[in-house]
Design an enzyme around this catalytic site. Sequence first.
Site, PDB file in Angstrom:
ATOM      1  N   ASP A   1      41.605  -2.376  12.033  1.00  0.00           N
ATOM      2  CA  ASP A   1      42.088  -3.760  11.957  1.00  0.00           C
ATOM      3  C   ASP A   1      43.094  -3.883  10.815  1.00  0.00           C
ATOM      4  O   ASP A   1      42.766  -3.581   9.669  1.00  0.00           O
ATOM      5  CB  ASP A   1      40.904  -4.692  11.722  1.00  0.00           C
ATOM      6  CG  ASP A   1      41.244  -6.153  11.976  1.00  0.00           C
ATOM      7  OD1 ASP A   1      42.406  -6.538  11.759  1.00  0.00           O
ATOM      8  OD2 ASP A   1      40.351  -6.900  12.397  1.00  0.00           O
TER       9      ASP A   1
ATOM     10  N   ASP B   1      49.573   0.976  14.521  1.00  0.00           N
ATOM     11  CA  ASP B   1      50.839   0.477  15.065  1.00  0.00           C
ATOM     12  C   ASP B   1      51.345  -0.719  14.259  1.00  0.00           C
ATOM     13  O   ASP B   1      52.309  -1.363  14.665  1.00  0.00           O
ATOM     14  CB  ASP B   1      50.664   0.088  16.537  1.00  0.00           C
ATOM     15  CG  ASP B   1      49.722  -1.095  16.720  1.00  0.00           C
ATOM     16  OD1 ASP B   1      48.755  -1.205  15.940  1.00  0.00           O
ATOM     17  OD2 ASP B   1      49.935  -1.905  17.633  1.00  0.00           O
TER      18      ASP B   1
ATOM     19  N   LYS C   1      44.508   2.367  26.241  1.00  0.00           N
ATOM     20  CA  LYS C   1      45.186   1.230  26.873  1.00  0.00           C
ATOM     21  C   LYS C   1      45.824   0.336  25.822  1.00  0.00           C
ATOM     22  O   LYS C   1      46.940  -0.167  25.992  1.00  0.00           O
ATOM     23  CB  LYS C   1      44.182   0.436  27.717  1.00  0.00           C
ATOM     24  CG  LYS C   1      43.693   1.159  28.955  1.00  0.00           C
ATOM     25  CD  LYS C   1      42.724   0.289  29.748  1.00  0.00           C
ATOM     26  CE  LYS C   1      42.230   1.015  30.989  1.00  0.00           C
ATOM     27  NZ  LYS C   1      41.261   0.177  31.765  1.00  0.00           N
TER      28      LYS C   1
END
Length: 237
Positions: free
Chosen positions: A139, A175, A212
């Site tokens: 996170d 990311d 995903k």
Amino acid sequence: MVPTPQPRHLPASSFRSRRSGLSGAQRETWERLWPELGLTLGPDQRPERLDTRAWFGRQAPVVLEIGCGSGTSTLAMAKDEPGVDVIAVEIYRRGLAQLLSAIDRDRVGNIRLIRGNAIDVLDLIGPGTLTGVRVYFPDPWPKARHHKRRFLQPGTIGLIADRLLPGGVLHAATDHPGYAEHIGEVGDAEPRLRRARPGDRLPVSVARPATKYESKARDAGSVVNEFIWQKLEKAKG
């Protein structure tokens, strides 16, 4: 021996609270397999030291994956390296239930699961015993006032370095550009770690499948940053 970082240097919390139920099939699998393959950490469920050899029933390299989610990477990487034992840590029961069902379906024997806070798990592991630690897409806590909650902080990196054996690998991916900069800085600042270089022989694989979530992030234009450090025989400097 380098002392273990004190708790005040570690993030107070690295997860958000979520509620999600299990399907009937997931509940059945959980009740059948969790007592053997899973461990829940809580006030009344906290062993003094995690005996991985007894838990897996063998002596093998051990990798700790922190924040395994639903276990897509966990399962694939464990299947590719059957000689490596993997401990998957997650706070969310539904993600662990999905991984447990996949383990049952594919008959994978080298994965164990822990439901609990990763800091508590690291506290149960002996120094210099892990061959690898994986932290994929933690996170990012993007708001500045929440940065202290990010899992990969100097104290946590130090704790991971303490638990790695010499030559062991810390592999992280994110990311989020701001978090990527932060991870690079704190990892490079840890004197017991150095960046792995192309051609280095690593004790465990760092080839992971795209999830995903990662595919969606790439489609949205996000860049995924990978970080691979190895623990030195002696600290830098």
